[in-house]
Design a protein around this motif. Structure first.
Motif, PDB file in Angstrom:
ATOM      1  N   ALA A 193      12.948  25.897 -11.071  1.00 28.46           N
ATOM      2  CA  ALA A 193      11.533  25.619 -10.784  1.00 28.46           C
ATOM      3  C   ALA A 193      10.632  26.628 -11.473  1.00 28.46           C
ATOM      4  O   ALA A 193      11.023  27.765 -11.723  1.00 28.46           O
ATOM      5  CB  ALA A 193      11.304  25.689  -9.279  1.00 28.46           C
ATOM      6  N   LYS A 205       4.869  23.134 -13.853  1.00 30.31           N
ATOM      7  CA  LYS A 205       4.145  23.219 -12.593  1.00 30.31           C
ATOM      8  C   LYS A 205       3.192  22.051 -12.389  1.00 30.31           C
ATOM      9  O   LYS A 205       2.406  22.045 -11.454  1.00 30.31           O
ATOM     10  CB  LYS A 205       3.373  24.541 -12.532  1.00 30.31           C
ATOM     11  CG  LYS A 205       4.290  25.767 -12.420  1.00 30.31           C
ATOM     12  CD  LYS A 205       3.467  27.033 -12.446  1.00 30.31           C
ATOM     13  CE  LYS A 205       4.347  28.270 -12.307  1.00 30.31           C
ATOM     14  NZ  LYS A 205       4.983  28.392 -11.002  1.00 30.31           N
ATOM     15  N   GLY A 256       7.735  22.030 -10.347  1.00 27.12           N
ATOM     16  CA  GLY A 256       7.010  22.691  -9.264  1.00 27.12           C
ATOM     17  C   GLY A 256       7.115  24.201  -9.366  1.00 27.12           C
ATOM     18  O   GLY A 256       7.518  24.704 -10.413  1.00 27.12           O
ATOM     19  N   THR A 257       6.753  24.892  -8.352  1.00 27.90           N
ATOM     20  CA  THR A 257       6.570  24.474  -6.958  1.00 27.90           C
ATOM     21  C   THR A 257       5.226  23.768  -6.777  1.00 27.90           C
ATOM     22  O   THR A 257       4.198  24.241  -7.264  1.00 27.90           O
ATOM     23  CB  THR A 257       6.665  25.698  -6.025  1.00 27.90           C
ATOM     24  OG1 THR A 257       7.982  26.232  -6.115  1.00 27.90           O
ATOM     25  CG2 THR A 257       6.361  25.349  -4.590  1.00 27.90           C
ATOM     26  N   LEU A 275       1.986  30.266  -7.429  1.00 28.08           N
ATOM     27  CA  LEU A 275       2.149  28.811  -7.301  1.00 28.08           C
ATOM     28  C   LEU A 275       0.929  27.986  -7.730  1.00 28.08           C
ATOM     29  O   LEU A 275       0.489  27.083  -7.009  1.00 28.08           O
ATOM     30  CB  LEU A 275       2.532  28.434  -5.853  1.00 28.08           C
ATOM     31  CG  LEU A 275       3.730  29.156  -5.239  1.00 28.08           C
ATOM     32  CD1 LEU A 275       4.044  28.568  -3.854  1.00 28.08           C
ATOM     33  CD2 LEU A 275       4.955  29.051  -6.115  1.00 28.08           C
ATOM     34  N   SER A 311      10.216  20.936  -6.417  1.00 29.21           N
ATOM     35  CA  SER A 311      10.167  22.123  -5.563  1.00 29.21           C
ATOM     36  C   SER A 311       8.863  22.082  -4.779  1.00 29.21           C
ATOM     37  O   SER A 311       7.793  21.841  -5.343  1.00 29.21           O
ATOM     38  CB  SER A 311      10.222  23.383  -6.423  1.00 29.21           C
ATOM     39  OG  SER A 311       9.883  24.511  -5.650  1.00 29.21           O
ATOM     40  N   ASN A 357      10.998  25.679  -1.397  1.00 25.39           N
ATOM     41  CA  ASN A 357      10.904  27.050  -1.896  1.00 25.39           C
ATOM     42  C   ASN A 357      10.620  27.963  -0.707  1.00 25.39           C
ATOM     43  O   ASN A 357       9.471  28.117  -0.297  1.00 25.39           O
ATOM     44  CB  ASN A 357       9.799  27.128  -2.951  1.00 25.39           C
ATOM     45  CG  ASN A 357       9.620  28.529  -3.500  1.00 25.39           C
ATOM     46  OD1 ASN A 357      10.303  29.456  -3.090  1.00 25.39           O
ATOM     47  ND2 ASN A 357       8.684  28.678  -4.426  1.00 25.39           N
ATOM     48  N   CYS A 362       9.237  32.401  -2.348  1.00 28.36           N
ATOM     49  CA  CYS A 362       8.340  32.890  -3.406  1.00 28.36           C
ATOM     50  C   CYS A 362       7.791  34.267  -3.037  1.00 28.36           C
ATOM     51  O   CYS A 362       7.180  34.423  -1.985  1.00 28.36           O
ATOM     52  CB  CYS A 362       7.182  31.923  -3.631  1.00 28.36           C
ATOM     53  SG  CYS A 362       6.102  32.514  -4.942  1.00 28.36           S
TER      54      CYS A 362
END
Ligand SMILES: Cc1cc2nc3c(=O)[nH]c(=O)nc-3n(C[C@H](O)[C@H](O)[C@H](O)COP(=O)(O)O)c2cc1C
Length: 335
Positions: A63, A67, A86-87, A116, A140, A166, A169
């Motif tokens: 991941a 994005k 992703g996330t 993110l 994710s 996730n 992170c």
């Protein structure tokens, strides 16, 4: 892969990391022969499965590279056994202020504090709906509120083959400041009845004993809560004054020395109940083999793709195919 080392990498590495990443993503939309650039080995010895998903090989994209959910088509064509996008979060996120990526070229590593950034689940669902499925793919997903994760899961699940939660992170507050165990247990409880595809949980890495106990407890909670697999691990939290946040997640070769050990400890702690995807600094066929020998079913990579280019898929799959093929021959030989 000569062309990447000689031409593309010097050009990309002359740019700041995020500008290079943006350029790489622009290139991905071009109709280039991605299969050939990836150079993936097509060998039956590599075929495997992960929680019911049939995979052409065990090497996956971790991941964080895509994005937005727009590039999983070409990324799958590079030859990855599966790709993780992703996330993604329920609402759009801008992420942390820049600078938020620092490279360490001599160690083939970097630290990121992206936080993110992503366009939010509704936009991602639209992207995924029109992005060709060129390999099995996972989304994710993470968020602060359980209902937001449920919402994102519902929007994205129709467009993917599975979801990776996730739970690790280092660049958002809910990874550190709240009761992760209760949050994860609640997520799994809520998702249990609703989901129709495999659910994976991505854990943080550990070094010291106290971290180890926390991560192994999370692994057990994930398995007891019905997760179909675990990913070990995310980036390692480190201080980095050049980032706007002063700290971020370390990735790349600097992580690798711990990865097989983390995998084997998680496998032991969960009694082999679910498959484990190794992740953390893998950059060669030998690294990937060490992870499989430690008990992993698949191996995810990210930073090696930045430092080695798309040909890393070919390097990892052919290295692994030779090693696994040689073992089969040895096993077949009479004693
Ligand atoms: C720039 C960057 C962004 C990342 N973003 C995410 C993310 O959004 N979600 C996630 O689960 N992991 C994310 N990761 C972590 C990777 O998926 C992976 O777990 C980690 O980098 C260790 O693997 P590697 O050493 O092969 O890169 C990110 C990593 C990097 C370098």
């Amino acid at each position: 892969m000569g062309w990447y080392r000689m031409v593309a990498k010097p050009a990309l590495f002359a740019l700041p990391p995020e500008a290079a990443h943006l350029l790489a993503q622009r290139l991905l939309v071009l109709p280039l022969p991605w299969e050939r650039l990836g150079g993936c080995a097509r060998d039956p010895v590599l075929r495997t499965s992960l929680a019911g998903l049939d995979l052409a090989n065990p090497i996956a994209l971790a991941a964080g590279f895509d994005k937005s959910g727009r590039h999983l088509g070409p990324l799958g064509r590079l030859g990855f056994g599966y790709v993780v996008g992703g996330t993604f979060t329920r609402r759009p996120r801008r992420g942390n202020p820049r600078p938020r990526i620092v490279r360490y070229r001599e160690r083939a590593s970097m630290t990121n504090a992206m936080g993110l950034p992503n366009p939010g689940a509704e936009v991602v669902a639209r992207h995924l709906a029109i992005t060709p499925r060129t390999s099995p793919r996972l989304a994710s997903v993470a968020d602060e509120a359980v209902e937001d994760v449920i919402g994102t899961h519902g929007l994205l699940e129709p467009h993917v083959d599975g979801v990776e939660l996730n739970a690790s992170c280092p660049n958002v507050s809910w990874g550190r400041d709240r009761d992760n165990e209760a949050h994860l247990a609640a997520l799994l409880r809520e998702l249990g009845a609703r989901r129709s595809t495999p659910l994976f949980v991505k854990l943080p890495p550990f070094r010291r004993d106290v971290e180890r106990e926390v991560v192994l407890a999370l692994a057990r909670i994930a398995v007891e809560g019905g997760a179909d697999g675990l990913t070990c691990s995310n980036t390692r939290s480190v201080r980095e004054p050049r980032l706007s946040t002063g700290q971020g997640g370390l990735s790349g070769r600097a992580l690798f020395d711990r990865t097989p050990e983390i995998v084997s400890e998680v496998v032991a702690a969960t009694g082999r109940a679910v498959p484990v995807a190794a992740c953390g600094g893998v950059s060669s066929g030998a690294d990937a083999l060490a992870c499989l020998d430690a008990g992993a079913s698949t191996v995810q990579v990210y930073t090696a793709l930045i430092y080695r280019g798309p040909g890393v898929v070919g390097e990892l799959t052919s290295g692994l195919a030779s090693a696994l093929g040689a073992r089969r021959l040895d096993d077949a030989r009479p004693p």
